[in-house]
Design a protein around this motif. Sequence first.
Motif, PDB file in Angstrom:
ATOM      1  N   SER A   1       0.747  -1.124  -0.028  1.00  0.00           N
ATOM      2  CA  SER A   1      -0.103   0.171   0.067  1.00  0.00           C
ATOM      3  C   SER A   1       0.937   1.104   0.235  1.00  0.00           C
ATOM      4  CB  SER A   1      -0.762   0.056   1.134  1.00  0.00           C
ATOM      5  OG  SER A   1      -0.394  -0.167   2.360  1.00  0.00           O
ATOM      6  N   GLU A   2       1.977   1.086   0.528  1.00  0.00           N
ATOM      7  CA  GLU A   2       2.798   2.371   0.579  1.00  0.00           C
ATOM      8  C   GLU A   2       3.461   2.875  -0.806  1.00  0.00           C
ATOM      9  OE1 GLU A   2       4.719   5.796   1.244  1.00  0.00           O
ATOM     10  OE2 GLU A   2       3.433   4.772   2.524  1.00  0.00           O
TER      11      GLU A   2
ATOM     12  N   GLN B   1      -5.854  -1.792   1.245  1.00  0.00           N
ATOM     13  CA  GLN B   1      -5.758  -1.887   2.546  1.00  0.00           C
ATOM     14  C   GLN B   1      -6.755  -2.516   3.424  1.00  0.00           C
ATOM     15  OE1 GLN B   1      -2.354  -1.090   3.642  1.00  0.00           O
ATOM     16  NE2 GLN B   1      -3.207  -2.461   5.396  1.00  0.00           N
ATOM     17  N   MET B   2      -7.968  -2.300   3.191  1.00  0.00           N
ATOM     18  CA  MET B   2      -9.146  -2.806   3.840  1.00  0.00           C
ATOM     19  C   MET B   2      -8.929  -4.330   3.355  1.00  0.00           C
ATOM     20  SD  MET B   2     -12.094   0.046   3.808  1.00  0.00           S
ATOM     21  CE  MET B   2     -13.161  -1.127   2.899  1.00  0.00           C
ATOM     22  N   ALA B   3      -9.005  -4.688   2.246  1.00  0.00           N
ATOM     23  CA  ALA B   3      -9.134  -5.954   1.838  1.00  0.00           C
ATOM     24  C   ALA B   3      -7.986  -7.089   2.341  1.00  0.00           C
ATOM     25  CB  ALA B   3      -9.129  -6.246   0.409  1.00  0.00           C
ATOM     26  N   ASP B   4      -6.917  -6.213   2.321  1.00  0.00           N
ATOM     27  CA  ASP B   4      -5.619  -6.936   2.987  1.00  0.00           C
ATOM     28  C   ASP B   4      -5.721  -6.967   4.371  1.00  0.00           C
ATOM     29  OD1 ASP B   4      -3.057  -7.928   2.546  1.00  0.00           O
ATOM     30  OD2 ASP B   4      -2.097  -6.255   3.531  1.00  0.00           O
ATOM     31  N   ASP B   5      -6.376  -5.976   5.148  1.00  0.00           N
ATOM     32  CA  ASP B   5      -6.350  -6.083   6.595  1.00  0.00           C
ATOM     33  C   ASP B   5      -7.419  -7.265   6.976  1.00  0.00           C
ATOM     34  OD1 ASP B   5      -4.639  -4.179   6.988  1.00  0.00           O
ATOM     35  OD2 ASP B   5      -6.116  -2.725   7.463  1.00  0.00           O
ATOM     36  N   SER B   6      -8.741  -7.299   6.010  1.00  0.00           N
ATOM     37  CA  SER B   6      -9.492  -8.400   6.093  1.00  0.00           C
ATOM     38  C   SER B   6      -8.869  -9.912   6.141  1.00  0.00           C
ATOM     39  CB  SER B   6     -10.730  -8.236   5.340  1.00  0.00           C
ATOM     40  OG  SER B   6     -11.775  -9.261   5.392  1.00  0.00           O
ATOM     41  N   VAL B   7      -8.267 -10.133   4.977  1.00  0.00           N
ATOM     42  CA  VAL B   7      -7.790 -11.426   4.489  1.00  0.00           C
ATOM     43  C   VAL B   7      -6.899 -11.613   5.834  1.00  0.00           C
ATOM     44  CG1 VAL B   7      -6.015 -12.675   3.171  1.00  0.00           C
ATOM     45  CG2 VAL B   7      -8.317 -11.290   2.384  1.00  0.00           C
ATOM     46  N   SER B   8      -6.046 -10.864   6.193  1.00  0.00           N
ATOM     47  CA  SER B   8      -4.903 -10.958   7.355  1.00  0.00           C
ATOM     48  C   SER B   8      -5.594 -11.447   8.542  1.00  0.00           C
ATOM     49  CB  SER B   8      -4.030  -9.683   7.544  1.00  0.00           C
ATOM     50  OG  SER B   8      -3.245  -9.893   8.494  1.00  0.00           O
ATOM     51  N   GLY B   9      -6.876 -10.872   8.813  1.00  0.00           N
ATOM     52  CA  GLY B   9      -7.282 -11.081  10.024  1.00  0.00           C
ATOM     53  C   GLY B   9      -8.052 -12.604   9.949  1.00  0.00           C
TER      54      GLY B   9
ATOM     55  N   MET C   1      -7.017  10.586 -11.585  1.00  0.00           N
ATOM     56  CA  MET C   1      -6.137   9.250 -11.569  1.00  0.00           C
ATOM     57  C   MET C   1      -5.526   9.219 -10.095  1.00  0.00           C
ATOM     58  SD  MET C   1      -4.645   8.542 -15.297  1.00  0.00           S
ATOM     59  CE  MET C   1      -4.349   9.858 -15.856  1.00  0.00           C
ATOM     60  N   GLY C   2      -4.932  10.300  -9.630  1.00  0.00           N
ATOM     61  CA  GLY C   2      -4.434  10.498  -8.453  1.00  0.00           C
ATOM     62  C   GLY C   2      -5.493  10.238  -7.320  1.00  0.00           C
ATOM     63  N   GLU C   3      -6.439  10.851  -7.287  1.00  0.00           N
ATOM     64  CA  GLU C   3      -7.694  10.283  -6.465  1.00  0.00           C
ATOM     65  C   GLU C   3      -7.998   8.694  -6.635  1.00  0.00           C
ATOM     66  OE1 GLU C   3     -10.573  13.186  -7.594  1.00  0.00           O
ATOM     67  OE2 GLU C   3      -9.644  14.713  -6.730  1.00  0.00           O
ATOM     68  N   ALA C   4      -8.216   8.369  -7.783  1.00  0.00           N
ATOM     69  CA  ALA C   4      -8.510   6.941  -7.884  1.00  0.00           C
ATOM     70  C   ALA C   4      -7.459   5.981  -7.319  1.00  0.00           C
ATOM     71  CB  ALA C   4      -8.606   6.483  -9.171  1.00  0.00           C
ATOM     72  N   LEU C   5      -6.262   6.438  -7.461  1.00  0.00           N
ATOM     73  CA  LEU C   5      -5.296   5.673  -6.720  1.00  0.00           C
ATOM     74  C   LEU C   5      -5.474   5.487  -5.308  1.00  0.00           C
ATOM     75  CD1 LEU C   5      -2.006   6.657  -9.038  1.00  0.00           C
ATOM     76  CD2 LEU C   5      -2.912   4.119  -8.359  1.00  0.00           C
ATOM     77  N   ARG C   6      -5.641   6.778  -4.732  1.00  0.00           N
ATOM     78  CA  ARG C   6      -5.742   6.880  -3.295  1.00  0.00           C
ATOM     79  C   ARG C   6      -6.992   6.043  -2.811  1.00  0.00           C
ATOM     80  NH1 ARG C   6      -3.768  11.737  -4.473  1.00  0.00           N
ATOM     81  NH2 ARG C   6      -5.663  12.798  -5.042  1.00  0.00           N
ATOM     82  N   ALA C   7      -8.123   5.987  -3.594  1.00  0.00           N
ATOM     83  CA  ALA C   7      -9.143   5.247  -3.247  1.00  0.00           C
ATOM     84  C   ALA C   7      -8.791   3.507  -3.367  1.00  0.00           C
ATOM     85  CB  ALA C   7     -10.140   5.432  -4.216  1.00  0.00           C
ATOM     86  N   VAL C   8      -7.880   3.029  -4.450  1.00  0.00           N
ATOM     87  CA  VAL C   8      -7.498   1.815  -4.556  1.00  0.00           C
ATOM     88  C   VAL C   8      -6.837   1.558  -3.442  1.00  0.00           C
ATOM     89  CG1 VAL C   8      -5.823   0.310  -5.769  1.00  0.00           C
ATOM     90  CG2 VAL C   8      -7.642   1.748  -7.135  1.00  0.00           C
ATOM     91  N   ARG C   9      -5.812   2.349  -2.963  1.00  0.00           N
ATOM     92  CA  ARG C   9      -4.941   1.978  -1.821  1.00  0.00           C
ATOM     93  C   ARG C   9      -5.918   1.727  -0.581  1.00  0.00           C
ATOM     94  NH1 ARG C   9      -3.519   3.159   3.454  1.00  0.00           N
ATOM     95  NH2 ARG C   9      -1.341   2.983   3.692  1.00  0.00           N
ATOM     96  N   ALA C  10      -6.906   2.616  -0.353  1.00  0.00           N
ATOM     97  CA  ALA C  10      -7.522   2.492   0.891  1.00  0.00           C
ATOM     98  C   ALA C  10      -8.481   0.858   0.756  1.00  0.00           C
ATOM     99  CB  ALA C  10      -8.718   3.521   1.041  1.00  0.00           C
ATOM    100  N   THR C  11      -8.931   0.662  -0.554  1.00  0.00           N
ATOM    101  CA  THR C  11      -9.719  -0.569  -0.638  1.00  0.00           C
ATOM    102  C   THR C  11      -8.741  -1.717  -0.434  1.00  0.00           C
ATOM    103  OG1 THR C  11     -11.310   0.646  -2.184  1.00  0.00           O
ATOM    104  CG2 THR C  11     -11.100  -1.849  -2.117  1.00  0.00           C
TER     105      THR C  11
END
Length: 118
Positions: free
Chosen positions: A17-18, A95-103, A83-93
């Motif tokens: 995500s970084e 990260q949420m998916a990654d956190d969920s799978v990690s959990g 596109m920059g805004e979309a990338l920030r939204a992708v990052r947030a999504t």
Amino acid sequence: MLIADDGMPLEQVVAPSEQISRHARTVSGLADRADTVHSAARRASLDIDAYGQACAFIPANLAPLQARIIAVMQMSAVHVETMGEALRAVRATYQMADDSVSGHLDLLARYRTADRQI
């Protein structure tokens, strides 16, 4: 199925995500530059006196081109920022998916550990 550069199938996709955030910042910086160019193009004008009497027709002939350049630069600035805004939204999504799978994986690991202790 995703394929790596060497032609082999990928078993996993990694998109830190970084890195996504860094790319979004880069794209937003490009949008700022495009906006600066757009502002400069709007302020620039073709002075008839700069061409002299023999070439006085040049500014009038270049005006439509200049107007199109200004419009394209404005669209570019807007689209690159989008596109920059979309990338920030992708990052947030992401990260949420990654956190969920990690959990879920942590929970699964705990169940496996508990099963081995029984």
